[in-house]
Design a protein around this motif. Structure first.
Motif, PDB file in Angstrom:
ATOM      1  N   THR A   1     -16.264  14.438 -17.215  1.00 26.37           N
ATOM      2  CA  THR A   1     -15.386  15.578 -16.987  1.00 26.37           C
ATOM      3  C   THR A   1     -15.868  16.764 -17.821  1.00 26.37           C
ATOM      4  O   THR A   1     -16.375  16.591 -18.928  1.00 26.37           O
ATOM      5  CB  THR A   1     -13.932  15.254 -17.358  1.00 26.37           C
ATOM      6  N   ILE A   2     -15.707  17.958 -17.259  1.00 22.17           N
ATOM      7  CA  ILE A   2     -16.044  19.192 -17.966  1.00 22.17           C
ATOM      8  C   ILE A   2     -14.866  20.136 -17.793  1.00 22.17           C
ATOM      9  O   ILE A   2     -14.498  20.488 -16.670  1.00 22.17           O
ATOM     10  CB  ILE A   2     -17.319  19.848 -17.402  1.00 22.17           C
ATOM     11  N   THR A   3     -14.247  20.523 -18.889  1.00 27.71           N
ATOM     12  CA  THR A   3     -13.101  21.422 -18.822  1.00 27.71           C
ATOM     13  C   THR A   3     -13.567  22.857 -18.643  1.00 27.71           C
ATOM     14  O   THR A   3     -14.749  23.172 -18.781  1.00 27.71           O
ATOM     15  CB  THR A   3     -12.246  21.314 -20.096  1.00 27.71           C
TER      16      THR A   3
ATOM     17  N   ASP B   1      -6.428  20.947 -15.720  1.00 20.39           N
ATOM     18  CA  ASP B   1      -6.145  22.348 -15.458  1.00 20.39           C
ATOM     19  C   ASP B   1      -7.101  22.852 -14.387  1.00 20.39           C
ATOM     20  O   ASP B   1      -8.185  22.290 -14.199  1.00 20.39           O
ATOM     21  CB  ASP B   1      -6.341  23.177 -16.732  1.00 20.39           C
ATOM     22  N   PRO B   2      -6.727  23.914 -13.669  1.00 20.89           N
ATOM     23  CA  PRO B   2      -7.656  24.507 -12.696  1.00 20.89           C
ATOM     24  C   PRO B   2      -8.985  24.855 -13.357  1.00 20.89           C
ATOM     25  O   PRO B   2      -9.032  25.314 -14.492  1.00 20.89           O
ATOM     26  CB  PRO B   2      -6.907  25.757 -12.246  1.00 20.89           C
ATOM     27  N   GLY B   3     -10.059  24.626 -12.653  1.00 18.73           N
ATOM     28  CA  GLY B   3     -11.391  24.882 -13.187  1.00 18.73           C
ATOM     29  C   GLY B   3     -12.071  23.649 -13.735  1.00 18.73           C
ATOM     30  O   GLY B   3     -13.262  23.691 -14.047  1.00 18.73           O
ATOM     31  N   MET B   4     -11.351  22.537 -13.846  1.00 16.58           N
ATOM     32  CA  MET B   4     -11.952  21.312 -14.376  1.00 16.58           C
ATOM     33  C   MET B   4     -12.970  20.764 -13.380  1.00 16.58           C
ATOM     34  O   MET B   4     -12.774  20.804 -12.169  1.00 16.58           O
ATOM     35  CB  MET B   4     -10.856  20.282 -14.636  1.00 16.58           C
ATOM     36  N   ILE B   5     -14.088  20.267 -13.908  1.00 14.93           N
ATOM     37  CA  ILE B   5     -15.158  19.711 -13.085  1.00 14.93           C
ATOM     38  C   ILE B   5     -15.287  18.220 -13.363  1.00 14.93           C
ATOM     39  O   ILE B   5     -15.223  17.773 -14.513  1.00 14.93           O
ATOM     40  CB  ILE B   5     -16.495  20.419 -13.357  1.00 14.93           C
TER      41      ILE B   5
ATOM     42  N   LYS C   1     -15.022  20.275  -8.259  1.00 14.00           N
ATOM     43  CA  LYS C   1     -14.298  21.245  -9.078  1.00 14.00           C
ATOM     44  C   LYS C   1     -12.873  21.396  -8.555  1.00 14.00           C
ATOM     45  O   LYS C   1     -12.650  21.638  -7.370  1.00 14.00           O
ATOM     46  CB  LYS C   1     -15.000  22.607  -9.053  1.00 14.00           C
ATOM     47  N   TYR C   2     -11.937  21.265  -9.486  1.00 17.76           N
ATOM     48  CA  TYR C   2     -10.524  21.443  -9.168  1.00 17.76           C
ATOM     49  C   TYR C   2     -10.209  22.931  -9.259  1.00 17.76           C
ATOM     50  O   TYR C   2     -10.277  23.532 -10.313  1.00 17.76           O
ATOM     51  CB  TYR C   2      -9.677  20.650 -10.170  1.00 17.76           C
ATOM     52  N   SER C   3      -9.873  23.537  -8.124  1.00 20.75           N
ATOM     53  CA  SER C   3      -9.731  24.985  -8.074  1.00 20.75           C
ATOM     54  C   SER C   3      -8.347  25.424  -7.604  1.00 20.75           C
ATOM     55  O   SER C   3      -8.181  26.499  -7.032  1.00 20.75           O
ATOM     56  CB  SER C   3     -10.786  25.575  -7.123  1.00 20.75           C
ATOM     57  N   ARG C   4      -7.377  24.594  -7.854  1.00 16.87           N
ATOM     58  CA  ARG C   4      -6.037  24.902  -7.370  1.00 16.87           C
ATOM     59  C   ARG C   4      -5.490  26.176  -8.008  1.00 16.87           C
ATOM     60  O   ARG C   4      -5.570  26.356  -9.218  1.00 16.87           O
ATOM     61  CB  ARG C   4      -5.095  23.757  -7.674  1.00 16.87           C
ATOM     62  N   ASN C   5      -4.942  27.057  -7.174  1.00 19.87           N
ATOM     63  CA  ASN C   5      -4.312  28.274  -7.673  1.00 19.87           C
ATOM     64  C   ASN C   5      -2.792  28.108  -7.559  1.00 19.87           C
ATOM     65  O   ASN C   5      -2.248  28.045  -6.474  1.00 19.87           O
ATOM     66  CB  ASN C   5      -4.751  29.489  -6.843  1.00 19.87           C
ATOM     67  N   LYS C   6      -2.185  27.982  -8.727  1.00 23.96           N
ATOM     68  CA  LYS C   6      -0.735  27.785  -8.725  1.00 23.96           C
ATOM     69  C   LYS C   6      -0.025  29.108  -8.443  1.00 23.96           C
ATOM     70  O   LYS C   6      -0.479  30.168  -8.840  1.00 23.96           O
ATOM     71  CB  LYS C   6      -0.283  27.254 -10.081  1.00 23.96           C
ATOM     72  N   PRO C   7       1.123  29.033  -7.748  1.00 21.99           N
ATOM     73  CA  PRO C   7       1.881  30.267  -7.459  1.00 21.99           C
ATOM     74  C   PRO C   7       2.470  30.835  -8.750  1.00 21.99           C
ATOM     75  O   PRO C   7       2.658  30.145  -9.713  1.00 21.99           O
ATOM     76  CB  PRO C   7       2.971  29.786  -6.500  1.00 21.99           C
TER      77      PRO C   7
END
Length: 202
Positions: free
Chosen positions: A112-114, A144-148, A196-202
């Motif tokens: 994992t890479i934060t 968190d968003p951006g984690m790889i 890559k986790y790229s979720r954009n929370k509202p």
């Protein structure tokens, strides 16, 4: 080129062992509304029989994508009765509570890479799946968003994991740069999956 869904961006590099037509590694990934799953299996040995076993495990994962990691590994193990064994890694991401869980058995690596470039490599469970029961641990964490996430078979040299390109934020760049570095001299089946986790929370 990476594939992008609502929450995940995925890029894959895969190459068979030099001189082989069949790659003994198989992988599968899928995103649904609430979760993401990625699995990678490496059949023991190489060639067509290794591919048969690793693909059988991926078929199980595809048929049971809503099962948790522990359940998936147990079902995969049952499917391998009478077949060549595999080493296996399974990652699941839950978008509802921003958590992940994974387990790797044998020499499937998960790293994992934060977003702030902190890199951690997991220690796999020992052994392999071959149709008989074996103990294994499932690791869990928050994200968190951006984690790889990087998942890879043993064709990836451990020394390569310290290279600076693994600290980039672009999954395409990770797989493309790795491909250019290893060239044609591959002594084992090789699969590298960058997510890559790229979720954009509202």
């Amino acid at each position: 080129m990476a594939e992008f869904d609502k929450n995940m961006r995925v890029a894959v590099y895969q190459e068979a062992k030099k001189g082989n037509y069949y790659c003994g590694d198989s992988y599968y990934y899928q995103e649904t509304d609430n979760e993401f799953i990625c699995a990678l299996a490496d059949g023991l040995g190489s060639g067509e029989h290794a591919k048969e076993s690793s693909q059988a495990v991926m078929d199980v994962v595809e048929e049971n994508i809503h099962a948790d990691v522990e359940q998936l590994i147990k079902i995969c193990n049952e499917r391998l009765v009478g077949k060549r064994g595999v080493v296996l890694g399974v990652l699941k991401i839950n978008f509802l509570n921003d958590s992940y869980s994974f387990s790797s058995i044998g020499n499937i690596g998960i790293m994992t890479i934060t977003d702030d470039q902190e890199k951690k490599r997991s220690i796999p469970n020992s052994g392999y799946l071959g149709g008989y029961r074996r103990p294994f641990k499932v690791f869990e964490g928050k994200m968190d968003p951006g984690m790889i996430f990087i998942m890879f078979s043993d064709g990836v040299n451990a020394m390569d994991l310290s290279a600076k390109y693994f600290l980039g934020k672009d999954v395409d760049r990770i797989t493309e740069t790795y491909s250019s570095l290893v060239g044609e001299n591959k002594n084992d089946d090789t699969t590298l999956i960058a997510m890559k986790y790229s979720r954009n929370k509202p």
